[in-house]
Design an enzyme around this catalytic site. Structure first.
Site, PDB file in Angstrom:
ATOM      1  N   HIS A  56       0.931  -1.207  -0.086  1.00  0.00           N
ATOM      2  CA  HIS A  56       0.013  -0.205   0.032  1.00  0.00           C
ATOM      3  C   HIS A  56       1.008   1.417  -0.103  1.00  0.00           C
ATOM      4  O   HIS A  56       2.189   1.046   0.582  1.00  0.00           O
ATOM      5  CB  HIS A  56      -0.666   0.050   1.134  1.00  0.00           C
ATOM      6  CG  HIS A  56      -2.132  -1.065   1.217  1.00  0.00           C
ATOM      7  ND1 HIS A  56      -3.026  -1.008   1.939  1.00  0.00           N
ATOM      8  CD2 HIS A  56      -1.956  -2.091   0.474  1.00  0.00           C
ATOM      9  CE1 HIS A  56      -3.861  -1.913   1.789  1.00  0.00           C
ATOM     10  NE2 HIS A  56      -3.212  -2.681   0.792  1.00  0.00           N
ATOM     11  N   GLU A  58       1.154   3.783   1.948  1.00  0.00           N
ATOM     12  CA  GLU A  58       1.598   4.379   3.082  1.00  0.00           C
ATOM     13  C   GLU A  58       2.779   3.436   3.522  1.00  0.00           C
ATOM     14  O   GLU A  58       3.938   3.600   4.012  1.00  0.00           O
ATOM     15  CB  GLU A  58       0.604   4.225   4.289  1.00  0.00           C
ATOM     16  CG  GLU A  58      -0.419   5.306   4.165  1.00  0.00           C
ATOM     17  CD  GLU A  58      -1.505   4.727   3.410  1.00  0.00           C
ATOM     18  OE1 GLU A  58      -2.686   5.387   3.371  1.00  0.00           O
ATOM     19  OE2 GLU A  58      -1.575   3.627   2.423  1.00  0.00           O
ATOM     20  N   CYS A  86      -5.876   2.486   5.860  1.00  0.00           N
ATOM     21  CA  CYS A  86      -6.549   1.170   6.071  1.00  0.00           C
ATOM     22  C   CYS A  86      -6.011   0.769   7.281  1.00  0.00           C
ATOM     23  O   CYS A  86      -5.068   1.244   7.931  1.00  0.00           O
ATOM     24  CB  CYS A  86      -6.493   0.282   4.979  1.00  0.00           C
ATOM     25  SG  CYS A  86      -4.707  -0.602   4.884  1.00  0.00           S
ATOM     26  N   CYS A  89      -2.212  -0.296   7.298  1.00  0.00           N
ATOM     27  CA  CYS A  89      -1.266   0.980   7.194  1.00  0.00           C
ATOM     28  C   CYS A  89      -1.484   1.824   8.647  1.00  0.00           C
ATOM     29  O   CYS A  89      -0.448   2.506   8.874  1.00  0.00           O
ATOM     30  CB  CYS A  89      -1.947   1.779   6.129  1.00  0.00           C
ATOM     31  SG  CYS A  89      -1.485   0.970   4.405  1.00  0.00           S
TER      32      CYS A  89
END
Length: 159
Positions: A56, A58, A86, A89
């Site tokens: 992801h 991040e 999310c 993250c």
């Protein structure tokens, strides 16, 4: 950090999210990490291009920033992400310990386009036997031995 600087850093995160979409790397998410008004980490969602469900924006940016700083903590850093993080993250962000997170879109905005993390929040709150992915504990005594050895170390680095 002033509002104009914040907007510039967020625009960079949004630009990274667009880059990932254009190049089919993954979802429409981007992130930059800033320290002393300088970008020290960047990431766009690369789940598809890397075949990595943890890639992801991040996470990619945190890895990049930590490598750049030579440490596993983001003390004095600010995270600018194109969307509310999310659960995965968010956990990584808390472990990294930045000063603050700025986000553009909300998790509700992400849900509207098919990125619904609500089931993960529900799973976290569920008792282990009720989770959708079964979990079974095995070999705890052997693993506890390693935990005990780490606990007894005099030169351990706490994080």
């Amino acid at each position: 950090m002033k509002g104009i600087q914040q907007a510039q850093f967020m625009l960079e995160a949004i630009s990274l999210s667009a880059y990932g979409v254009i190049h089919n790397e993954g979802g429409p998410f981007g992130c930059v990490i800033v320290k002393n008004n300088t970008i020290i980490g960047k990431g766009s969602n690369q789940v598809i291009s890397l075949n990595d469900p943890t890639a992801h924006a991040e996470i990619v940016a945190i890895r990049n920033a930590c490598w750049h700083l030579g440490t596993f903590r983001l003390d004095g850093c600010y995270i600018f992400t194109s969307c509310e993080p999310c659960p995965m993250c968010l956990g990584a962000i808390y472990w990294a310990r930045p000063e603050k997170v700025f986000y553009a879109c909300t998790r509700a905005d992400a849900t509207e386009i098919g990125f619904d993390d609500e089931f993960i929040y529900e799973e976290i709150m569920s008792d282990l036997p009720q989770r959708k992915i079964p979990m079974e504990q095995i070999l705890r005594p052997k693993a506890l031995k390693v935990l005990s050895e780490w606990s007894a170390k005099s030169d351990k680095i706490i994080y």
